[in-house]
Design a protein around this motif. Sequence first.
Motif, PDB file in Angstrom:
ATOM      1  N   MET A  87       0.718  -1.090  -0.131  1.00 10.54           N
ATOM      2  CA  MET A  87      -0.403   0.438   0.159  1.00 10.54           C
ATOM      3  C   MET A  87       0.576   0.897   0.114  1.00 10.54           C
ATOM      4  O   MET A  87       1.451   1.341   1.267  1.00 10.54           O
ATOM      5  N   ILE A  88       0.213   1.573  -1.127  1.00  8.49           N
ATOM      6  CA  ILE A  88       1.628   3.162  -1.583  1.00  8.49           C
ATOM      7  C   ILE A  88       1.136   4.349  -1.107  1.00  8.49           C
ATOM      8  O   ILE A  88       1.914   5.597  -0.911  1.00  8.49           O
ATOM      9  N   GLY A  89      -0.441   4.147  -0.998  1.00 12.55           N
ATOM     10  CA  GLY A  89      -1.066   5.398  -1.107  1.00 12.55           C
ATOM     11  C   GLY A  89      -1.127   6.031   0.525  1.00 12.55           C
ATOM     12  O   GLY A  89      -1.427   5.361   1.255  1.00 12.55           O
ATOM     13  N   PRO A  90      -2.203   7.190   0.366  1.00 17.09           N
ATOM     14  CA  PRO A  90      -2.700   7.834   1.081  1.00 17.09           C
ATOM     15  C   PRO A  90      -3.824   6.528   1.914  1.00 17.09           C
ATOM     16  O   PRO A  90      -4.788   5.695   1.166  1.00 17.09           O
ATOM     17  N   LEU A  91      -3.190   5.812   3.129  1.00 18.14           N
ATOM     18  CA  LEU A  91      -4.636   5.259   3.662  1.00 18.14           C
ATOM     19  C   LEU A  91      -5.993   5.861   4.718  1.00 18.14           C
ATOM     20  O   LEU A  91      -5.060   6.738   5.705  1.00 18.14           O
ATOM     21  N   GLN A  92      -7.080   6.080   4.108  1.00 20.19           N
ATOM     22  CA  GLN A  92      -8.070   6.330   5.198  1.00 20.19           C
ATOM     23  C   GLN A  92      -7.952   5.375   6.158  1.00 20.19           C
ATOM     24  O   GLN A  92      -8.126   4.515   6.159  1.00 20.19           O
ATOM     25  N   ILE A 106       2.485  -1.886   4.221  1.00 19.06           N
ATOM     26  CA  ILE A 106       1.905  -0.380   4.491  1.00 19.06           C
ATOM     27  C   ILE A 106       2.551   1.099   4.407  1.00 19.06           C
ATOM     28  O   ILE A 106       3.225   1.086   4.748  1.00 19.06           O
ATOM     29  N   HIS A 107       3.576   1.114   3.595  1.00 13.54           N
ATOM     30  CA  HIS A 107       4.204   2.541   3.012  1.00 13.54           C
ATOM     31  C   HIS A 107       3.143   3.786   3.667  1.00 13.54           C
ATOM     32  O   HIS A 107       4.109   4.775   3.807  1.00 13.54           O
ATOM     33  N   SER A 108       2.748   4.261   3.737  1.00 15.17           N
ATOM     34  CA  SER A 108       1.229   5.351   4.139  1.00 15.17           C
ATOM     35  C   SER A 108       1.165   5.505   5.524  1.00 15.17           C
ATOM     36  O   SER A 108       0.608   6.606   5.909  1.00 15.17           O
ATOM     37  N   LEU A 109       1.605   5.102   6.436  1.00 14.29           N
ATOM     38  CA  LEU A 109       1.478   5.538   8.214  1.00 14.29           C
ATOM     39  C   LEU A 109       2.188   7.062   8.511  1.00 14.29           C
ATOM     40  O   LEU A 109       3.161   7.555   8.587  1.00 14.29           O
ATOM     41  N   SER A 113      -3.782   8.531  14.638  1.00 12.46           N
ATOM     42  CA  SER A 113      -5.741   7.670  13.712  1.00 12.46           C
ATOM     43  C   SER A 113      -5.831   6.741  13.320  1.00 12.46           C
ATOM     44  O   SER A 113      -5.756   5.695  13.526  1.00 12.46           O
ATOM     45  N   LEU A 114      -4.698   7.106  12.804  1.00 14.25           N
ATOM     46  CA  LEU A 114      -4.164   5.748  11.232  1.00 14.25           C
ATOM     47  C   LEU A 114      -3.467   4.348  11.704  1.00 14.25           C
ATOM     48  O   LEU A 114      -3.488   3.469  12.112  1.00 14.25           O
ATOM     49  N   ALA A 115      -2.790   4.621  13.185  1.00 10.79           N
ATOM     50  CA  ALA A 115      -1.776   4.220  13.790  1.00 10.79           C
ATOM     51  C   ALA A 115      -3.194   3.578  15.120  1.00 10.79           C
ATOM     52  O   ALA A 115      -2.576   2.289  15.363  1.00 10.79           O
ATOM     53  N   LYS A 116      -3.397   4.369  15.275  1.00 12.55           N
ATOM     54  CA  LYS A 116      -4.774   3.723  15.897  1.00 12.55           C
ATOM     55  C   LYS A 116      -5.548   2.589  15.814  1.00 12.55           C
ATOM     56  O   LYS A 116      -6.189   1.818  16.294  1.00 12.55           O
ATOM     57  N   GLU A 117      -6.392   2.623  14.157  1.00 11.72           N
ATOM     58  CA  GLU A 117      -6.880   1.772  14.225  1.00 11.72           C
ATOM     59  C   GLU A 117      -6.302   0.544  13.629  1.00 11.72           C
ATOM     60  O   GLU A 117      -6.761  -0.579  13.411  1.00 11.72           O
ATOM     61  N   LEU A 118      -4.596   0.458  12.855  1.00 12.01           N
ATOM     62  CA  LEU A 118      -4.481  -0.410  12.705  1.00 12.01           C
ATOM     63  C   LEU A 118      -3.382  -0.807  13.350  1.00 12.01           C
ATOM     64  O   LEU A 118      -3.770  -2.717  13.388  1.00 12.01           O
ATOM     65  N   SER A 119      -3.297  -0.159  14.901  1.00 11.29           N
ATOM     66  CA  SER A 119      -3.073  -1.495  16.315  1.00 11.29           C
ATOM     67  C   SER A 119      -4.420  -2.410  16.476  1.00 11.29           C
ATOM     68  O   SER A 119      -4.245  -2.993  17.091  1.00 11.29           O
ATOM     69  N   ARG A 120      -4.867  -1.512  16.394  1.00 12.77           N
ATOM     70  CA  ARG A 120      -6.555  -2.914  16.675  1.00 12.77           C
ATOM     71  C   ARG A 120      -6.603  -3.373  15.350  1.00 12.77           C
ATOM     72  O   ARG A 120      -7.757  -4.389  16.236  1.00 12.77           O
ATOM     73  N   GLU A 121      -6.794  -3.395  14.255  1.00 16.50           N
ATOM     74  CA  GLU A 121      -7.326  -4.624  13.971  1.00 16.50           C
ATOM     75  C   GLU A 121      -5.540  -5.555  13.966  1.00 16.50           C
ATOM     76  O   GLU A 121      -6.695  -6.723  13.212  1.00 16.50           O
ATOM     77  N   ILE A 122      -5.002  -5.392  13.828  1.00 17.56           N
ATOM     78  CA  ILE A 122      -3.335  -6.460  13.544  1.00 17.56           C
ATOM     79  C   ILE A 122      -4.046  -6.838  15.112  1.00 17.56           C
ATOM     80  O   ILE A 122      -3.561  -8.430  14.990  1.00 17.56           O
ATOM     81  N   ALA A 123      -4.490  -6.442  16.065  1.00 16.66           N
ATOM     82  CA  ALA A 123      -4.593  -7.598  17.497  1.00 16.66           C
ATOM     83  C   ALA A 123      -6.096  -8.267  17.184  1.00 16.66           C
ATOM     84  O   ALA A 123      -6.161  -9.638  17.228  1.00 16.66           O
TER      85      ALA A 123
END
Length: 232
Positions: A87-92, A106-109, A113-123
Amino acid sequence: MRAKDGAMQDVVTGLQETRAAIARAARDFGRRPEDVTLIAVSKTKPTEVILPALEAGQVDFGENYVQEAKAKWPDLRERFPHARLHMIGPLQSNKAKEAVALFDTIHSLDRESLAKELSREIARSGRAPRLIVQVNTGAEPQKGGVLPPDVDAFLTSCRVTYGLEIEGLMCIPPADEPPSPHFALLAKIAKRNGLPILSMGMSADYEAAIQLGATHVRVGSAIFGARDYGTT
């Protein structure tokens, strides 16, 4: 059929020439070619254009949009399970669940807010794509990315607050400026923070990026030709 065969051969030729140029640049700058990963940027390209690259052994591909990638890659990966998707584009933030399920890196962290959602989904899912923080080295208001003075604090927040493992940094230099100072800045920030991955360099400037330590270069038009935005 002849025109289609010619277009497919153009992709293979573009891929071969790009690989050779990357290898040559790496050797010229005292690096090993195998230490530079080519990401073939397949955004806006239909599956029939991507297939020749897959069949020629290309592994890593870059996409800008979750929905476009979802429409193309599940079927392609059934045929080519070795393929790795970036994923190299902006991520909502509201696409974090789909991005974690689909992408290997994912190259676009670039924000809390995105860090929080990624953390939640990875867990939740147990699937952990490699994570790279995008840095807005040119402080361009129209681009995503963490500003250079804020990167260290953002990395600490990602690691400590959200438990994320960050592996590298990415940048896209301003189009109207020489890219090398931006690549050098990214490399300096990465070294300071012990990050091994430098995602930098595109079709027009990847040789300069390789000189300054790029581990991943993102090349689209040199392989697939001009982008066709009508396919998005």
